[in-house]
Design an enzyme around this catalytic site. Structure first.
Site, PDB file in Angstrom:
ATOM      1  CG  ASP A   8       1.310   4.850   4.288  1.00 43.35           C
ATOM      2  OD1 ASP A   8       0.430   5.642   3.906  1.00 43.35           O
ATOM      3  OD2 ASP A   8       2.450   4.801   3.784  1.00 43.35           O
ATOM      4  CE1 TYR A  10      -0.585   5.620  -4.455  1.00 38.81           C
ATOM      5  CE2 TYR A  10      -1.955   6.385  -2.638  1.00 38.81           C
ATOM      6  CZ  TYR A  10      -1.811   6.027  -3.967  1.00 38.81           C
ATOM      7  OH  TYR A  10      -2.899   6.076  -4.800  1.00 38.81           O
ATOM      8  NE  ARG A  44       6.058   8.852  -1.451  1.00 36.56           N
ATOM      9  CZ  ARG A  44       4.888   8.655  -0.865  1.00 36.56           C
ATOM     10  NH1 ARG A  44       3.766   9.014  -1.464  1.00 36.56           N
ATOM     11  NH2 ARG A  44       4.828   8.093   0.323  1.00 36.56           N
ATOM     12  CB  SER A 121      -4.381   5.333   1.698  1.00 40.45           C
ATOM     13  OG  SER A 121      -3.644   5.967   0.682  1.00 40.45           O
ATOM     14  CG  ASN A 122      -2.399  11.387   2.768  1.00 42.34           C
ATOM     15  OD1 ASN A 122      -3.270  11.711   3.576  1.00 42.34           O
ATOM     16  ND2 ASN A 122      -1.151  11.818   2.845  1.00 42.34           N
TER      17      ASN A 122
END
Lengths: 227, 227
Positions: A8, A10, A44, A121-122
């Site tokens: 991942d 972030y 966030r 990742s998103n």
């Protein structure tokens, strides 16, 4: 077949709270103590909430749109009244957030050990690519796999299926490495192995009865476990 | 065909922060000021996050399980170390939360005006039925429509489709009434009309470019608008 580690980005490789110093300069000086930290935390959290809700609604947009709307929301909720220029500046900072301190050393150790690493990742492909390049760690990754290929967000099972398809490995050979409990739970639910990087002692793991296969304090600890 | 008003329950009719007084009694007396409010706020936020994530993962459980896990998480995150007895007590309180002060009067006015009202909730049928009975407002509702029929959570479009099917009305004739922006946005995205009950001035509406058809401060204001 060799094990592949899917990192991942972030919060795991890249510090999403790397905006705090700039926030301190731009937020009202007479605000409450810790306002910049509070702003960063809520920004966030809201960014993630927006991605969950958009995923659930079937209304995917690029992750940066979740980031931008969450910034706007946080500014209104905390009544900090940032200027449009400040907001644009903060968004541009998001494209060059720093890696966590130990990341480079850990990736070096994993490379020496012959482990294949990918970023997962998103974030959109271009954004993640740029982020890893500016952090000086792009070359450690064999590939970048972005949810934009399936237009869903983690923890939708479709994104973990994408990861498996792209890596062409049986699920047992692919490990997700993430500091985000929602990601670890999503991966485990989809039949992957997952390591939780417990970057903060303040944030417990969600008590859903779905546990990580392994918990480490940081990525050097992970690299040492694998050696 | 008559207009039907579909009321969200938790946060719209029923005050999810009605646990604060009990929390004040059970949380450590030497905690920071406002700890009970903070606990209640984070419990509610986490409950919703869990429903979004479970919806996205296709891992539906009864809403009360989201509530229970969110209570556990909040207790660990805030290090308040509630006893199992206290947690059970708080969960039982959740089954008899109070209605907001103006709700009964508003529902009375709507009944006099001949408006059909239904309850439409992420909660299970039995839980919502019990909640409305103990608040003394069950008899104002023609029906209770629970997401448990489709095993999804708001704001999944499938739950708004369920509402339309159950009401057998064209989408234009059904209005969602909710204090939760995620619900208003979900309903609008699914083609329904929606009213936002802005119960708190501190919480802005999500800046997604999807706006409510109408915004009211409370349900009496809504009833008066319809007259």
């Amino acid at each position: 077949m060799a094990t592949v580690l899917a990192f991942d980005v972030y919060g795991t490789l890249i510090d999403t709270h790397g905006v705090v110093a700039e926030l301190e300069e731009r937020l009202p000086a007479d605000g409450p103590e810790g306002l910049a930290q509070e702003f960063s935390r809520r920004w966030r959290e809201r960014q993630l909430e927006y991605s969950f809700r958009r995923g659930l609604m079937g209304a995917w947009v690029d992750f940066s749109e979740c980031t931008r709307a969450a910034l706007e929301f946080t500014d209104r909720a905390l009544q900090t009244w940032l200027s449009e220029t400040d907001k644009e500046h903060l968004m541009s900072l998001y494209a060059r957030l720093p890696a966590f301190a130990e990341v480079k050393q850990a990736l070096e150790q994993l490379r020496e050990a012959g482990v294949t690493c990918v970023a997962f990742s998103n974030g959109g492909f271009a954004a993640v690519d740029g982020l890893l390049v500016q952090a000086g760690i792009r070359h450690y990754f064999h590939d970048i796999i972005s949810v934009e290929e399936v237009k869903r967000f983690k923890p939708d099972p479709a994104v973990y299926a994408l990861l498996r398809t792209r890596l062409e490995v049986a699920s047992g050979d692919c490990w997700l490495i993430s500091s985000n409990p929602f990601d670890v739970i999503g991966a485990r639910h989809a039949g992957l192995h997952a390591v939780w990087v417990r970057r903060s002692l303040d944030a417990p793991f969600d008590p859903w009865g779905i546990e990580p296969d392994m918990t480490v304090a940081n990525l050097v600890e992970l690299a040492e476990c694998l050696n």
